[in-house]
Write an enzyme that holds these catalytic residues in place. Structure first.
Site, PDB file in Angstrom:
ATOM      1  CB  CYS A  85      -0.940  -0.028   1.345  1.00  0.00           C
ATOM      2  SG  CYS A  85      -2.447   1.006   1.218  1.00  0.00           S
TER       3      CYS A  85
ATOM      4  CG  ASP B  94      -4.288  -0.466  10.282  1.00  0.00           C
ATOM      5  OD1 ASP B  94      -3.357  -0.832  10.828  1.00  0.00           O
ATOM      6  OD2 ASP B  94      -4.389   0.581   9.496  1.00  0.00           O
TER       7      ASP B  94
END
Length: 204
Positions: free
Chosen positions: A7, A124
């Protein structure tokens, strides 16, 4: 086999790195400041990307029209919602796009099940100061009882990725700072992570 997402790609060099290393997904960030890019840059980078690698657009509390435009122009193949988007927002978005939706859950307590219309969840690290990308690992015990396929983020790197694969068996591991040097994507680190993940399954 667990899939791999790299990412926060910002540069043409980053695209050349992933074209060599071949993760399953890459992420374009349209939120925050550190890794944020705009529509034009994303379009350019997408045009340089190997067609076999899928793009994930990362948003936080975005105007839905911005997401729709990126989906309509096929700049992104999946939508990742990293903000305070509720189920009403997700439902409306699903009515308008064909791309799968990933809802980010910032973990701060035990999670056994999640009621969402999103296609996937991404776990996360919780932070009071930012929506994600803090580069810190959360307590994996908090999600051990979650049984659906999920993306795993939060401080993953070459030193802990093997444990993550063994303990949690995520659908996909999501890395950013763990494949960077001084905030810049590094080809050696990207290749190393991908090799570790794929070797893990080759020896099973």
């Amino acid at each position: 086999m667990t899939k791999i997402k790299i990412c926060g790609l910002k540069r043409e060099e980053d695209i050349s790195f992933v074209n060599i290393a071949r993760p399953d997904y890459i992420g374009f960030v349209f939120a925050g400041e550190k890794r944020k890019i705009d529509f034009n840059i994303a379009t350019k980078l997408k045009s340089l990307l190997n067609k076999e690698i899928q793009t994930v657009g990362v948003f936080a509390n975005a105007d839905m029209d911005n997401i729709l435009n990126l989906c309509k122009d096929c700049v992104i193949d999946l939508v990742q919602l990293h903000g305070d988007e509720d189920e009403v927002y997700i439902s409306k978005l699903k009515e308008k796009v064909k791309q799968p939706i990933i809802k980010v859950i910032r973990v701060k307590e035990k999670i056994c099940d999640i009621n969402t219309k999103a296609d996937f969840v991404l776990f996360d690290t919780y932070s009071n100061f930012e929506y994600g990308g803090c580069g810190k690992v959360f307590d994996w015990h908090l999600i051990r009882e979650y049984k659906q396929p999920f993306f795993l983020a939060g401080g993953l790197n070459k030193d802990n990725i093997e444990n993550a694969l063994t303990e949690l068996k995520p659908y996909c591991v999501d890395l950013s700072s763990g494949v960077e040097i001084n905030g810049i994507k590094d080809l050696k680190k990207i290749k190393e992570i991908i090799q570790i993940v794929r070797k893990h399954f080759d020896v099973k």
